[in-house]
Design an enzyme around this catalytic site. Sequence first.
Site: not given
Length: 416
Positions: A321-323, A325, A397
């Site tokens: 997730e986020c970082g 990804m 994502t």
Amino acid sequence: MISQFLISAPYSNAGKTTVTLGLLRALRRKGLTVQPFKCGPDFIDPIHHRTASGRDSINLDRYMMSDEHIRYLYANWSANVEVSITEGVMGLFDGAVKSEGSTADLAKLLGLPVILVLDARAMAYTAAPILFGLRHFDPDLHLAGVIFNFVDAEGHYQLLQEAASDAGVTALGYLPENPNIHIPSRNLGLDTTDAEAAIEAAANHIERHLDMDRILRLSQSSSQPEPAPKKVRIPTKSLTILIAKDAAFQFTYPENIRRLEELGDVCYFSPLKDTGLPAKPDLIYLPGGYPELYLPELSANTPLLDALRSYVADGGKILAECGGMMYLGNSITDPAGQPYEMAGIIEIRTSMEDQGFSLGYQTISLPGGTARGHEFHYSQAIGGVPDVFLSPGILATYMHFYWGEDHRFLDHWLNS
């Protein structure tokens, strides 16, 4: 008897986080068991809540969660404690659409009295119409009292007391300005590296200037929250799950972790320090955090990057997730334009140059179910990227998922 209340403000940056942290630590010093909660999807305030209280802070969010789930979480985590403190988000009535999902909305759902923190450094009797409006705007909301912040003189406080009295709101004291309780901010919120000194100073400040026993009496409830029986989930298989956890990767919801614990054995590793995977996992979870602050260290840890590539090549699964990804991508570019190579497992490059700001709730339809969560980042993807990278081995994502309630999409992907 339990004391329970929600701390809010008319707007952001009035000092509600500092007051919350000071109360959590000061009440803990008194030997009380204090349970923190956070309104909304924020990760950073709950990190500080845990430092101050010694207990996980639980997010309560009316977009990501059903009302039934929120009530369950509040009752379950408030059971057998002496004080429950919920910190609001933004201004009291600021919601995703008008006041929907706002702090006031949550307070009404749970029947919590609201204690306002009002920045009064540049006002006196003007506090009266502000408090009158907040008290009467929604008759179903219980405004229990107000703490005046940044007030340096007793005479000033007396004027504010009169204003509160005329507005029909109980004045609960005032706090002078104190530079020792300031926690520096950085992108995404307050600095998470070391807030202990500021929390201690905030607790000292609260003890010196506020009557905590009065606040506890004012917010006492004779009904102790009773948790609903939790459904026992029997895992279809026992998994070994590795979760990245260090200064670069730390944005996790406690309820998400508890769901993973129901699926098997959870272990932790540090992409900053570990040069290999400490176990042979069935799943690796790379949550968000601050990888952009540790780009040289992450890029230089090539043994771990190689281990992650080999793991995926051998059929392993990674949820990012986020970082997390960003770390799986080809590179991350720092604000000065210097790119740093990362894992190269998914085709994405991200950059901290020309920082934009993405904030908002998200819903993604995935095989098996709908994923709810939110985005909160300053980095930008270079070129077009999909909303989600989805394959049998990768689920990645920019969105931070919440699967503490509805985890059908996650179960489907894990079993695919």
